[in-house]
Write a protein that holds these residues in place. Structure first.
Motif, PDB file in Angstrom:
ATOM      1  N   HIS A 228       0.858  -1.185   0.000  1.00 30.24           N
ATOM      2  CA  HIS A 228       0.000   0.000   0.000  1.00 30.24           C
ATOM      3  C   HIS A 228       0.893   1.234   0.000  1.00 30.24           C
ATOM      4  N   PHE A 229       0.419   2.300  -0.627  1.00 32.86           N
ATOM      5  CA  PHE A 229       1.280   3.486  -0.745  1.00 32.86           C
ATOM      6  C   PHE A 229       1.646   4.079   0.620  1.00 32.86           C
ATOM      7  N   HIS A 250       1.955   8.518  -3.442  1.00 39.11           N
ATOM      8  CA  HIS A 250       0.803   8.028  -4.197  1.00 39.11           C
ATOM      9  C   HIS A 250       0.723   8.696  -5.568  1.00 39.11           C
ATOM     10  N   GLY A 265      -5.238   1.325  -3.485  1.00 41.72           N
ATOM     11  CA  GLY A 265      -4.056   1.960  -2.898  1.00 41.72           C
ATOM     12  C   GLY A 265      -2.832   1.074  -2.836  1.00 41.72           C
TER      13      GLY A 265
END
Length: 335
Positions: A228-229, A250, A265
């Motif tokens: 996930h970012f 992101h 994400g």
């Protein structure tokens, strides 16, 4: 060489010099402090022309060489020769200085004294820093040519996906050991080591990351798993010891095709063989690749590389604008 021996050797080298000659050498080489001075700067200090300072320096070096010709410098010269030969005849200046000073953290004064003695010996050559190389000392032109040739061959044949194999092959072709090859590589600014100790070309972002995007790429390449970012931002912050803001990371991931969104994400790298696209696009990709498949087969393939929910895949399959359910229950892509 121990600090006390290094200090005593410098004193021997200064014996026989007048005060002005000592001051010129000390200023030019930074023998008593870290700073070194140009001919013009020393000329201004003593009210002399640049050329006159150069003449005083040249004469002082000549006297020092004569003063140490009876053996005082021999041990140092032998140690430097051994260090260079074991490294393939060439070594980056800071690494050679650390070896000869017998300290991984030699003071600026110690380093300057070692450099002075290397030049005073007259046995070694110095190549100054330029855009491609760090400053280094070498034994012969043949050693220098061999090192430069190895680096050029390595840069030309470097395989980004298997640099280790490229490195080994280049060393073998050059007839040198892995140790010598690594030493040669250390001289070049075009070859570098990243924070994880991986060697590669300095132009590669995973070796010499500069932007948040580069650092994110390094993290994902090293982790070899989707992240996930937010987690990527945390990892980047730890590695570069400077805050990486999640929204910034992101945004970098979204606009670069190297990264593939595999879930909400969550990103991975396209180079891992992950097909980019939405759920519909991924389903269509597999149906075109493998032909008609059951819903279970489609779900299985898509979820191997995507973090979608099973329901998301099934709902997309039922979209009659994109997919057709065959009589036997399998699905295909509408033409």
């Amino acid at each position: 060489m121990e600090v006390s021996k290094l200090t005593n050797l410098i004193k021997v080298c200064m014996t026989g010099l007048n005060d002005r000659q000592k001051e010129i050498l000390e200023g030019r080489y930074g023998l008593n402090k870290a700073d070194t001075f140009t001919l013009a700067e020393l000329g201004g200090r003593y009210g002399l022309t640049r050329e006159r300072v150069r003449q005083i320096e040249a004469l002082a070096l000549k006297v020092s060489r004569q003063r140490t010709s009876n053996g005082e410098l021999n041990d140092f010269t032998k140690a430097a020769t051994v260090a260079l030969r074991s490294a393939g005849g060439i070594k980056r200046e800071d690494l050679l200085v650390a070896d000869l000073a017998q300290s991984g953290n030699a003071s600026p004064e110690q380093a300057n004294r070692v450099k002075f003695l290397l030049e005073l010996s007259g046995k070694f050559s110095l190549s100054k820093e330029d855009s491609n190389f760090y400053p280094y000392w070498y034994l012969s032109d043949a050693d220098q040519k061999k090192a430069v040739g190895f680096i050029a061959a390595l840069a030309k044949s470097a395989d980004r996906n298997n640099f280790k194999a490229s490195f080994t092959a280049a060393a073998k072709n050059s007839g040198i050991s892995d140790l010598v090859a690594r030493n040669y590589a250390a001289v070049s600014k075009n070859v570098a080591m990243n924070i994880f100790g991986d060697l590669g070309l300095s132009e590669w972002p995973e070796i010499n990351p500069r932007t948040a995007r580069d650092w994110a790429y390094l993290v994902l390449k090293k982790e070899e798993r989707p992240m996930h970012f937010n987690d990527i931002a945390v990892a980047v912050t730890k590695l570069r010891e400077r805050a990486a803001h999640a929204p910034t990371v992101h945004n970098e991931l979204i606009k670069d095709e190297k990264f593939v969104l595999v879930g909400k994400g969550t990103y991975t790298l396209r180079e891992f063989g992950i097909t980019p696209g939405t759920a519909r696009e991924i389903i269509a990709h597999y149906l075109r690749k493998h032909g008609p498949m059951s819903a279970k087969q489609v779900v299985g393939l898509v979820l191997k590389e995507r973090l979608f929910k099973e329901n998301t895949v099934l709902i997309n399959l039922q979209n009659r604008k994109n997919f057709k359910r065959l009589d036997d229950g399998r699905y295909s892509v509408l033409a």
